[in-house]
Structures are given as C-alpha cells and as structure tokens.
Design an enzyme around this catalytic site. Sequence first.
Site, mmCIF file in Angstrom:
data_model
loop_
_atom_site.group_PDB
_atom_site.id
_atom_site.type_symbol
_atom_site.label_atom_id
_atom_site.label_comp_id
_atom_site.label_asym_id
_atom_site.label_seq_id
_atom_site.Cartn_x
_atom_site.Cartn_y
_atom_site.Cartn_z
ATOM 1 N N GLU A 147 0.837 -1.196 0.000
ATOM 2 C CA GLU A 147 0.000 0.000 0.000
ATOM 3 C C GLU A 147 0.871 1.244 0.000
ATOM 4 O O GLU A 147 1.791 1.395 0.804
ATOM 5 C CB GLU A 147 -0.957 0.025 1.199
ATOM 6 C CG GLU A 147 -1.955 1.185 1.080
ATOM 7 C CD GLU A 147 -3.155 1.057 2.010
ATOM 8 O OE1 GLU A 147 -3.092 0.275 2.972
ATOM 9 O OE2 GLU A 147 -4.163 1.752 1.748
ATOM 10 N N GLU A 241 -13.043 1.627 1.528
ATOM 11 C CA GLU A 241 -12.466 1.774 2.860
ATOM 12 C C GLU A 241 -12.953 3.084 3.455
ATOM 13 O O GLU A 241 -12.841 4.136 2.836
ATOM 14 C CB GLU A 241 -10.939 1.772 2.791
ATOM 15 C CG GLU A 241 -10.290 1.848 4.161
ATOM 16 C CD GLU A 241 -8.775 1.723 4.090
ATOM 17 O OE1 GLU A 241 -8.226 0.864 4.779
ATOM 18 O OE2 GLU A 241 -8.141 2.476 3.339
#
Length: 298
Positions: A147, A241
């Site tokens: 990420e 998210e």
Amino acid sequence: MAGIGVHSYVWSAGSSKDELEKALVNSHELGFDLIEFSYLDPAAVDVQWLAGRLKALKLDVAISMGLPPAGDISSDDPAIVKNGVEILHKAIALTRDLGGTKLAGILSSAHGKQETALTRKAWDTSVSAFKKAAETAKFAGVTMNLEVVNRFESNMLNTAAQGLAYIADVGAPNVFLHLDTFHMNIEEADVGLAIRHAADKIGYVHIGESHRGYLGTGNIDFAAIFDALVAIGWQDYVTFESFSSAIVDRDLSLKTGIWRDLWTDNVALARHARAFITLGLETARLKAELTRKAHLPA
Ligand SMILES: [Mn+2]
C-alpha cells in the site's frame, strides 16, 4: 470485474465470532464480493470457521495490515527486521488459510508518522527482508500488495512511482501495488496519470474519500479515477475503505487520525458506497465507448 469489496471496519473493529459473523452477513446482503479484514490473530479467531463462512457466503477475502514499529523491516536492528518478517509470514499464512490470495497494506516499513527521512540503508534492508516474505507468499499462492500511503503514515512508499521502484528492486513476480485514492489524493501529481503509469503492477485498490467518509462528499475527483481504472482495463477488486469515530480500533484509528464521526449508520454508508462505485465504473465505461465511436453519415 472481480467485484467490489468492503473493509470490515465499516462493520466492526472487533473480532469476536458475533462481530465477524455480522460483518460477513452485512457484506453479503449488500452485494459485496469481497471482505477485507485487518490481520486477525489465529490464537483469538477460529480461522477454520471463518474460512467456512466465507465460502458459504461466496465472499472472497483479503487481509491487510501495517507493520508495527517492533516489526519494521527497514529497521537498523536485525531483531526488529526478523520480527517483521515473521509477522509477514503469519499474515501470509492467515491469508492462505482463509482461502484468500491477497495480502495488502503497509508491508515494507512501520505504519505511522516517522520523525526522520528514509535512508538508502533502510530501503535496502527492507527490500532484502521483503524478498524472503515474497518467496514465502509465492509458495502460499498469495500476492503481496504494497500500500502506497501518505507522508504522515510512512516515510517509504508515498507515491506509486516509489512503489514501482521498490517492486523492481525486490524482483519477485507476486509483488504488486496496493493503491488507495485517499492517499493518492494527497501525494500524487495526478491520480489518474499515476494509475495509468502503474497499470501493470497494480494488484489491489482501495476507494476512499478525502475525509474517509461518504464517497462523493469530499474533494476527490472520482470520475477521473474511474476513467483511469477503465482505461487500464482493471478487472480486479476495488474495495471501499471508510473510517468513522463511530467504530474504533485502538491501533488503526489512532494511527490514521480518525477523530470525527463522519457516519454512524454503516449499512446506509456501505449501500451508498457500492452504488457509487458501480455507477462510477459504469459511467466511465460508457464514456470510453462514446469516445471511441465515430458517428458518421449513413
Ligand atoms: Mn487503504
């Protein structure tokens, strides 16, 4: 399109059987294809039961995590690096045991605000340690998705280009980028261009708004992002998210600075997010078709 995922913290930060079951059922009932869990401790969670429930509900699963300071694989301290590799190995095993194929998150250094700039030595230490984890993941049938996060949460991979350089140094075929619109909106020169540039190495995508709340109510240009995903032929998951102070994980909520209650009704939030992403991608596909079609006289 493999489908649309949802991070389990939309439902709960807890890992009791009841909380996990609720998260699974909510995700399933709202039509999500994947649920993402932050790393779950197999000593505290019945992994076999969870794998069975995922299968029964036809939900795919991804695991994400941020390495803790005591497991920072870019550390000067070999004991900390060793611990970090062990943490990655456990997360790889959990991903495999749940029937998943994607481990994502901040896997190359500690998650959190750093007080010093990254050094070449730290980069090389991390790459060297990560190679071991990537090898383990390969045998487990798991991809490692790094990420790329904003400057306040890591001093290592803040842009997709840095992530690509790290992947090139690791040199393993099962290592990809995990891009997140919330972070990209802070760091990239142009989010759409960054997606196009990194196209071959994107393995996982988080869709989050600039304030991490309802999609479309912040300042991210989602039309440009959906255009880019369609342009690169993205067929894999995009996962919603979102965080609110309504749901608190002591570790992640503090590190990500979740101070405001951007929502309280998580069912309404998730339903809206799924519709927003579906419509956004569909609209981008229609736009792409229109631009290719030449309207000529008969
Ligand atoms: Mn993310």
